[in-house]
Design an enzyme around this catalytic site. Sequence first.
Site, mmCIF file in Angstrom:
data_model
loop_
_atom_site.group_PDB
_atom_site.id
_atom_site.type_symbol
_atom_site.label_atom_id
_atom_site.label_comp_id
_atom_site.label_asym_id
_atom_site.label_seq_id
_atom_site.Cartn_x
_atom_site.Cartn_y
_atom_site.Cartn_z
ATOM 1 N N HIS A 1 -9.556 26.790 61.300
ATOM 2 C CA HIS A 1 -8.943 28.122 61.270
ATOM 3 C C HIS A 1 -9.322 28.789 59.944
ATOM 4 O O HIS A 1 -9.363 28.128 58.898
ATOM 5 C CB HIS A 1 -7.418 28.013 61.411
ATOM 6 C CG HIS A 1 -6.789 29.344 61.691
ATOM 7 N ND1 HIS A 1 -6.623 30.294 60.709
ATOM 8 C CD2 HIS A 1 -6.334 29.899 62.834
ATOM 9 C CE1 HIS A 1 -6.084 31.375 61.251
ATOM 10 N NE2 HIS A 1 -5.899 31.156 62.547
ATOM 11 N N GLU B 1 -12.782 33.909 66.313
ATOM 12 C CA GLU B 1 -11.764 34.715 65.631
ATOM 13 C C GLU B 1 -12.393 35.436 64.443
ATOM 14 O O GLU B 1 -12.548 34.833 63.362
ATOM 15 C CB GLU B 1 -10.654 33.815 65.087
ATOM 16 C CG GLU B 1 -9.940 32.987 66.120
ATOM 17 C CD GLU B 1 -8.541 32.640 65.649
ATOM 18 O OE1 GLU B 1 -7.586 33.116 66.260
ATOM 19 O OE2 GLU B 1 -8.404 31.935 64.640
ATOM 20 N N GLY C 1 -4.517 39.224 62.060
ATOM 21 C CA GLY C 1 -3.370 39.839 61.399
ATOM 22 C C GLY C 1 -3.567 41.294 60.994
ATOM 23 O O GLY C 1 -2.685 41.889 60.377
HETATM 24 P P1 PGA Z 1 -2.968 36.943 64.855
HETATM 25 O O1 PGA Z 1 -3.540 35.506 64.443
HETATM 26 O O2 PGA Z 1 -2.828 36.937 66.356
HETATM 27 O O3 PGA Z 1 -1.667 37.047 64.144
HETATM 28 O O4 PGA Z 1 -3.983 37.954 64.401
HETATM 29 C C1 PGA Z 1 -4.516 34.883 65.207
HETATM 30 C C2 PGA Z 1 -4.890 33.584 64.550
HETATM 31 O O5 PGA Z 1 -4.918 33.499 63.331
HETATM 32 O O6 PGA Z 1 -5.132 32.586 65.207
#
Ligand code: PGA
Length: 255
Positions: free
Chosen positions: A98, A174, A180
């Site tokens: 992540h 991602e 976020g």
């Molecule tokens: P978010 O986070 O949906 O709050 O943008 C996604 C993630 O970090 O896996």
Amino acid sequence: MKKNFTIISNWKMYLDTIEELKFATINYDNFIKLTNSENKIILCPSFLSLNSINQIFKSTDIFIGAQNCSTHLNGNFTGQISVESFNKLGIKYSIIGHSETRREFKESNIDIANKFSRLIDFGISPILCIGEELEEKKAGKTLDVLTKQLDPIFKIMENSYNKLNHLELLIAYEPVWSIGSGIIPDQDYLENIFSWLHKNFSGLRNKIVFTLLYGGSVNAENAKFLKNIKNINGFLIGKSSLDFQEFEKIVKYGI
Ligand code: PGA
């Protein structure tokens, strides 16, 4: 268009452990109602709640995953959690790579590949996160970044087919700038990346079961758009997954 869809709810460190247990128990029946033959839900609570939440959803169709794991097998590694512990508790999934752990713990692509290797040794499905920073996107380097992140993983996969052929591999694209931020990539950008990922994973010499997920600011408003993008077969959701009503809308869209 209906697709089989996997939704991962990453609780990050939003709730304390008491709040996590409350969230799971209050919404227990509703979580279970959300699963069906087309939807798979994996909840990823903090380490401290992992065992309790796994017990709560034991014998249901809700799956539980960890948010990270150690590269090491066991030994003098203060503050780390071993994959062997997940295996003994019956945890079947773990997020690795992540962007928040890459950043906080200065993890390299090799560290993440070592975690990948450790997980498949213990029969745990990796939820591998990859993605580019905003500057890399602006410089047109996204596919180069993803290639660098994936290369050490592909090397392991080439030599571990016997361990992978009974596991599901989850790859979450991602973009770091989307996590976020409330901003998501546009359709062309996503279609290009997901078709590239699909080509790479389906073109491997040894066939594996894999699911491609999108993560970054998924919410009830953009779920419809994102679900309709070709080759996106799941979401990794942070913030919006901790508001049960919002999460329910995201999961239910298209059912
Ligand atoms: P978010 O986070 O949906 O709050 O943008 C996604 C993630 O970090 O896996």
